[in-house]
Design an enzyme around this catalytic site. Structure first.
Site, PDB file in Angstrom:
ATOM      1  CG  ASP A   1      -1.951   2.437  14.542  1.00 36.38           C
ATOM      2  OD1 ASP A   1      -2.181   2.401  15.758  1.00 36.38           O
ATOM      3  OD2 ASP A   1      -2.759   2.012  13.693  1.00 36.38           O
TER       4      ASP A   1
ATOM      5  N   PRO B   1      -5.293  -4.861   0.853  1.00 35.53           N
ATOM      6  CG  PRO B   1      -3.531  -3.902   2.056  1.00 35.53           C
ATOM      7  CD  PRO B   1      -4.429  -3.663   0.893  1.00 35.53           C
TER       8      PRO B   1
ATOM      9  CG  ASP C   1      -3.078 -12.088   4.491  1.00 37.22           C
ATOM     10  OD1 ASP C   1      -3.872 -11.739   5.390  1.00 37.22           O
ATOM     11  OD2 ASP C   1      -3.405 -12.165   3.289  1.00 37.22           O
TER      12      ASP C   1
ATOM     13  CG  ASP D   1      -6.294  -1.608  14.843  1.00 36.50           C
ATOM     14  OD1 ASP D   1      -6.935  -0.897  14.051  1.00 36.50           O
ATOM     15  OD2 ASP D   1      -5.431  -1.163  15.620  1.00 36.50           O
ATOM     16  CB  SER D   2      -8.272  -4.810   9.414  1.00 29.92           C
ATOM     17  OG  SER D   2      -9.647  -4.531   9.385  1.00 29.92           O
TER      18      SER D   2
ATOM     19  CD  GLN E   1      -0.963  -0.938   3.612  1.00 30.81           C
ATOM     20  OE1 GLN E   1      -2.182  -0.989   3.557  1.00 30.81           O
ATOM     21  NE2 GLN E   1      -0.284  -1.501   4.602  1.00 30.81           N
TER      22      GLN E   1
HETATM   23  N1  SAM Z   1      -7.462   2.350  12.915  1.00 34.50           N
HETATM   24  C1  SAM Z   1      -7.374   2.059  11.550  1.00 34.50           C
HETATM   25  C2  SAM Z   1      -8.602   2.223  10.753  1.00 34.50           C
HETATM   26  O1  SAM Z   1      -9.623   1.618  11.071  1.00 34.50           O
HETATM   27  O2  SAM Z   1      -8.565   2.989   9.803  1.00 34.50           O
HETATM   28  C3  SAM Z   1      -6.628   0.796  11.289  1.00 34.50           C
HETATM   29  C4  SAM Z   1      -5.213   1.149  11.449  1.00 34.50           C
HETATM   30  S1  SAM Z   1      -3.965  -0.020  11.267  1.00 34.50           S
HETATM   31  C5  SAM Z   1      -2.729   1.073  10.640  1.00 34.50           C
HETATM   32  C6  SAM Z   1      -4.418  -1.053   9.915  1.00 34.50           C
HETATM   33  C7  SAM Z   1      -3.324  -2.043   9.612  1.00 34.50           C
HETATM   34  O3  SAM Z   1      -3.896  -3.225   9.032  1.00 34.50           O
HETATM   35  C8  SAM Z   1      -2.253  -1.567   8.621  1.00 34.50           C
HETATM   36  O4  SAM Z   1      -1.035  -1.439   9.297  1.00 34.50           O
HETATM   37  C9  SAM Z   1      -2.219  -2.629   7.539  1.00 34.50           C
HETATM   38  O5  SAM Z   1      -0.925  -2.922   7.074  1.00 34.50           O
HETATM   39  C10 SAM Z   1      -2.848  -3.803   8.275  1.00 34.50           C
HETATM   40  N2  SAM Z   1      -3.415  -4.843   7.399  1.00 34.50           N
HETATM   41  C11 SAM Z   1      -4.168  -4.682   6.289  1.00 34.50           C
HETATM   42  N3  SAM Z   1      -4.478  -5.880   5.762  1.00 34.50           N
HETATM   43  C12 SAM Z   1      -3.926  -6.832   6.563  1.00 34.50           C
HETATM   44  C13 SAM Z   1      -3.896  -8.247   6.548  1.00 34.50           C
HETATM   45  N4  SAM Z   1      -4.504  -8.944   5.577  1.00 34.50           N
HETATM   46  N5  SAM Z   1      -3.233  -8.885   7.538  1.00 34.50           N
HETATM   47  C14 SAM Z   1      -2.615  -8.187   8.528  1.00 34.50           C
HETATM   48  N6  SAM Z   1      -2.606  -6.843   8.585  1.00 34.50           N
HETATM   49  C15 SAM Z   1      -3.253  -6.161   7.632  1.00 34.50           C
END
Ligand code: SAM
Length: 282
Positions: free
Chosen positions: A86, A162, A137, A155-156, A31
């Site tokens: 984060d 992704p 993942d 918390d995705s 991303q």
């Molecule tokens: N609070 C946030 C929101 O709701 O907008 C979520 C924040 S957190 C930064 C989201 C995280 O999910 C990212 O760091 C991203 O890399 C991760 N992520 C996305 N898809 C994923 C997956 N399939 N497996 C593990 N982590 C994932």
């Protein structure tokens, strides 16, 4: 010259924040990652042009995704955070001396590196000795466990890119298997107001209901997320977040929170009629 960050909340609605400085822009294998600084919201992180958190209002999201399940079952010892790069959710979890182990699996190591460098206010807890980080993942990671975690927090990112796999039946089924007999699953559940997000929320809710006997939804006001009205899903094999929490016991922990409190805990499950109706139809 003025610099503004603008996000499309729908094809005909935009949300903008005046930017003081763009601190970083990078492309990871998964991303696009941007960090900005602003007068009103302080530093903020976006992924693929979508708001993840701001320095000013992140406490609302991270407290609500953590303290609601922790107040429901204070006996939680082993926790898995899926996503959460984060570090804000892990920061809140590390405040509980009773938690023994916090595993966090994020697909994107670069998000964690960027947050460690530029967002110390959320990433500060990642160095806690109880925390282990995995870069994989979440959909794949969770498949290998059975009865391992008391609490899983998803918390995705949103269900595009992704994060898509973290809203599937397969994923929720594997989370159910990875949880102990009294395990709890909490996930960010999108907003109920705009149609495209509400559709994703209802699909997620429907799928979670297939696996868990207790399945509830709660809400918070998060100013920088689309519509400002955000939902969380609470699914559990045993504990009911409305009947079971012992507010006095949670208060006795003396945690100094800025949003969450035990009165608000009950209120957060009282949903507006249009949301209740939508969920009833799911
Ligand atoms: N609070 C946030 C929101 O709701 O907008 C979520 C924040 S957190 C930064 C989201 C995280 O999910 C990212 O760091 C991203 O890399 C991760 N992520 C996305 N898809 C994923 C997956 N399939 N497996 C593990 N982590 C994932």
């Amino acid at each position: 010259m003025e610099l503004w960050y603008t996000e499309e909340h729908t094809p005909s609605v935009r949300f903008s924040i005046k930017v003081k400085e763009q601190i970083l822009s990078a492309q990871s294998p998964f991303q696009r990652i941007d960090v900005f600084d602003s007068e009103e919201f302080g530093r903020f992180l976006t992924l693929d042009g979508l708001m993840m958190l701001t320095e000013k209002d992140e406490f609302i999201y991270h407290e609500m995704i953590t303290h609601v399940p922790m107040a429901t079952n204070p006996g939680v010892k082993n926790v898995l955070v899926i996503g959460g790069g984060d570090g804000g959710t892990v920061r809140e979890l590390t405040r509980y001396g009773s938690i023994k182990r916090i595993d966090m699996v994020d697909i994107d190591e670069m998000v964690v590196d960027v947050c460690r460098k530029h967002l110390p206010f959320t990433s500060g807890g990642l160095g806690d000795p109880r925390v282990s980080l995995y870069f994989e993942d979440g959909l794949r990671y969770v498949r290998r466990f059975e009865g391992e975690y008391d609490l899983i927090i998803v918390d995705s990112t949103d269900p595009f890119g992704p994060g898509e796999g973290l809203f599937t039946r397969e994923f929720y089924g594997n989370c159910h298997k990875a949880l102990t007999d009294d395990g709890i699953l909490v996930n960010q559940h999108e907003n109920p107001y705009y149609e495209s997000y509400a559709g994703a929320m209802l699909r997620a809710h429907e799928r979670i209901e297939e696996f868990f006997p207790v399945c509830r939804v709660y809400q918070a006001h998060i100013p920088t997320y689309p519509s400002g009205h955000w939902l969380f899903g609470f699914a559990s094999k045993k504990y009911d977040p409305i009947d079971d929490p012992d507010g006095a016991a949670w208060d006795a922990l003396g945690l100094d929170t800025r949003y969450y409190n035990t009165d608000l805990h009950d209120g957060a499950f009282k949903l507006p009629n249009y949301v209740k109706r939508a969920l009833a139809g799911a």
